[in-house]
Design a protein around this motif. Sequence first.
Motif, PDB file in Angstrom:
ATOM      1  N   ILE A  47       0.846  -1.273  -0.143  1.00 42.33           N
ATOM      2  CA  ILE A  47      -0.077  -0.030   0.102  1.00 42.33           C
ATOM      3  C   ILE A  47       1.195   1.218  -0.101  1.00 42.33           C
ATOM      4  O   ILE A  47       1.684   1.381   0.967  1.00 42.33           O
ATOM      5  CB  ILE A  47      -0.825   0.164   1.211  1.00 42.33           C
ATOM      6  CG1 ILE A  47      -1.697  -1.052   1.084  1.00 42.33           C
ATOM      7  CG2 ILE A  47      -1.700   1.251   1.352  1.00 42.33           C
ATOM      8  CD1 ILE A  47      -2.999  -1.378   2.350  1.00 42.33           C
ATOM      9  N   ASP A  48       0.786   2.059  -0.888  1.00 42.54           N
ATOM     10  CA  ASP A  48       1.532   3.337  -1.027  1.00 42.54           C
ATOM     11  C   ASP A  48       3.090   2.933  -1.301  1.00 42.54           C
ATOM     12  O   ASP A  48       3.817   3.592  -0.485  1.00 42.54           O
ATOM     13  CB  ASP A  48       1.103   4.446  -0.027  1.00 42.54           C
ATOM     14  CG  ASP A  48      -0.218   4.822  -0.060  1.00 42.54           C
ATOM     15  OD1 ASP A  48      -0.930   4.820  -1.201  1.00 42.54           O
ATOM     16  OD2 ASP A  48      -0.769   5.219   1.008  1.00 42.54           O
ATOM     17  N   ASN A  49       3.377   1.957  -1.976  1.00 42.03           N
ATOM     18  CA  ASN A  49       4.776   1.471  -2.082  1.00 42.03           C
ATOM     19  C   ASN A  49       5.548   0.934  -0.955  1.00 42.03           C
ATOM     20  O   ASN A  49       6.767   1.159  -0.851  1.00 42.03           O
ATOM     21  CB  ASN A  49       5.338   2.607  -2.820  1.00 42.03           C
ATOM     22  CG  ASN A  49       5.117   2.900  -4.192  1.00 42.03           C
ATOM     23  OD1 ASN A  49       4.734   2.044  -5.018  1.00 42.03           O
ATOM     24  ND2 ASN A  49       5.022   4.216  -4.658  1.00 42.03           N
ATOM     25  N   LYS A  50       4.549   0.477   0.192  1.00 38.01           N
ATOM     26  CA  LYS A  50       5.452   0.081   1.155  1.00 38.01           C
ATOM     27  C   LYS A  50       4.523  -1.086   1.810  1.00 38.01           C
ATOM     28  O   LYS A  50       3.303  -1.302   1.539  1.00 38.01           O
ATOM     29  CB  LYS A  50       5.606   0.948   2.315  1.00 38.01           C
ATOM     30  CG  LYS A  50       4.293   1.535   2.964  1.00 38.01           C
ATOM     31  CD  LYS A  50       4.930   2.598   4.008  1.00 38.01           C
ATOM     32  CE  LYS A  50       3.364   3.139   4.547  1.00 38.01           C
ATOM     33  NZ  LYS A  50       3.546   4.177   5.561  1.00 38.01           N
ATOM     34  N   GLU A  52       2.324  -3.333   4.369  1.00 42.55           N
ATOM     35  CA  GLU A  52       1.369  -2.899   5.547  1.00 42.55           C
ATOM     36  C   GLU A  52       0.916  -4.617   5.990  1.00 42.55           C
ATOM     37  O   GLU A  52       0.539  -5.172   5.158  1.00 42.55           O
ATOM     38  CB  GLU A  52       0.444  -2.122   5.383  1.00 42.55           C
ATOM     39  CG  GLU A  52       0.853  -0.601   5.035  1.00 42.55           C
ATOM     40  CD  GLU A  52       1.294   0.195   6.273  1.00 42.55           C
ATOM     41  OE1 GLU A  52       1.021  -0.521   7.307  1.00 42.55           O
ATOM     42  OE2 GLU A  52       1.692   1.208   6.242  1.00 42.55           O
ATOM     43  N   CYS A  54      -2.344  -6.115   6.673  1.00 43.69           N
ATOM     44  CA  CYS A  54      -3.523  -5.807   6.533  1.00 43.69           C
ATOM     45  C   CYS A  54      -4.511  -7.008   6.781  1.00 43.69           C
ATOM     46  O   CYS A  54      -4.123  -8.167   6.491  1.00 43.69           O
ATOM     47  CB  CYS A  54      -3.882  -5.316   4.985  1.00 43.69           C
ATOM     48  SG  CYS A  54      -2.815  -3.631   4.606  1.00 43.69           S
ATOM     49  N   MET A  80      -8.012  -1.561   3.639  1.00 41.90           N
ATOM     50  CA  MET A  80      -7.014  -0.544   3.245  1.00 41.90           C
ATOM     51  C   MET A  80      -6.540   0.387   4.476  1.00 41.90           C
ATOM     52  O   MET A  80      -5.279   1.079   4.099  1.00 41.90           O
ATOM     53  CB  MET A  80      -7.582   0.190   2.068  1.00 41.90           C
ATOM     54  CG  MET A  80      -8.058  -0.607   0.995  1.00 41.90           C
ATOM     55  SD  MET A  80      -6.676  -1.654   0.318  1.00 41.90           S
ATOM     56  CE  MET A  80      -5.997  -0.276  -0.671  1.00 41.90           C
ATOM     57  N   LYS A  81      -7.276   0.401   5.735  1.00 39.14           N
ATOM     58  CA  LYS A  81      -6.649   1.313   6.478  1.00 39.14           C
ATOM     59  C   LYS A  81      -6.101   0.588   7.773  1.00 39.14           C
ATOM     60  O   LYS A  81      -6.520  -0.696   8.119  1.00 39.14           O
ATOM     61  CB  LYS A  81      -7.932   2.204   7.162  1.00 39.14           C
ATOM     62  CG  LYS A  81      -8.527   3.090   6.188  1.00 39.14           C
ATOM     63  CD  LYS A  81      -9.655   3.791   6.713  1.00 39.14           C
ATOM     64  CE  LYS A  81     -10.469   4.763   5.954  1.00 39.14           C
ATOM     65  NZ  LYS A  81     -11.707   5.243   6.390  1.00 39.14           N
ATOM     66  N   LYS A  82      -4.901   0.995   8.320  1.00 40.15           N
ATOM     67  CA  LYS A  82      -4.113   0.444   9.061  1.00 40.15           C
ATOM     68  C   LYS A  82      -4.920  -0.275  10.367  1.00 40.15           C
ATOM     69  O   LYS A  82      -5.665   0.658  10.853  1.00 40.15           O
ATOM     70  CB  LYS A  82      -2.888   0.817   9.582  1.00 40.15           C
ATOM     71  CG  LYS A  82      -1.890   0.248  10.280  1.00 40.15           C
ATOM     72  CD  LYS A  82      -0.396   0.900  10.460  1.00 40.15           C
ATOM     73  CE  LYS A  82       0.428   0.124  11.072  1.00 40.15           C
ATOM     74  NZ  LYS A  82       1.906   0.667  11.057  1.00 40.15           N
ATOM     75  N   LYS A  96      -7.467  -7.186  -3.966  1.00 41.80           N
ATOM     76  CA  LYS A  96      -6.276  -7.400  -4.801  1.00 41.80           C
ATOM     77  C   LYS A  96      -6.242  -8.814  -5.237  1.00 41.80           C
ATOM     78  O   LYS A  96      -7.031  -9.696  -4.943  1.00 41.80           O
ATOM     79  CB  LYS A  96      -4.935  -7.728  -3.694  1.00 41.80           C
ATOM     80  CG  LYS A  96      -4.886  -6.457  -2.808  1.00 41.80           C
ATOM     81  CD  LYS A  96      -3.711  -5.468  -3.341  1.00 41.80           C
ATOM     82  CE  LYS A  96      -3.453  -4.348  -2.582  1.00 41.80           C
ATOM     83  NZ  LYS A  96      -2.831  -3.296  -2.818  1.00 41.80           N
TER      84      LYS A  96
END
Length: 103
Positions: A47-50, A52, A54, A80-82, A96
Motif C-alpha cells: 500500500i503506497d509503495n510499502k 503493511e 492488512c 485498506m486502513k491500518k 487485490k
Amino acid sequence: EAGGYGMLVGTQSTSEERAEFAEKIKANPRNYIAQPTLSLSRVPTIIDNKFEGCHVDLRPYILYGKEIYVHPGGLTRVAMKKGSLVVNSSQGGGSKDTWVLSE
C-alpha cells in the motif's frame, strides 16, 4: 455512509458512536443487520509503495458442474486502513488479485 446506511465495528467504536448507531437502528431497523466480528487473517500487502500488515478475506474461484474445480488463487478483499477489519469495498476496503504459485 454508503447508501445512507453505514457500518459500525463494535470492537473498534466509541461508546458515543455505538449510542448514535443505536438510534439509527431504532429509527429504521430493517436497514441493518448484525454479524459477529470475525478474526481476519493478516498478510503483507503493498500500500503506497510499502508493505503493511492488512486484514484480508480470500474469495476463491470455484467452478461447479459435473466436476468441481478450485482455481489456485482468487480475489482477496483487503482492509485498506491500518488496523481496520473493514474489507467491504463500499465501506473503504479494497481488493487485490491473489495468485498461488506452484510447480
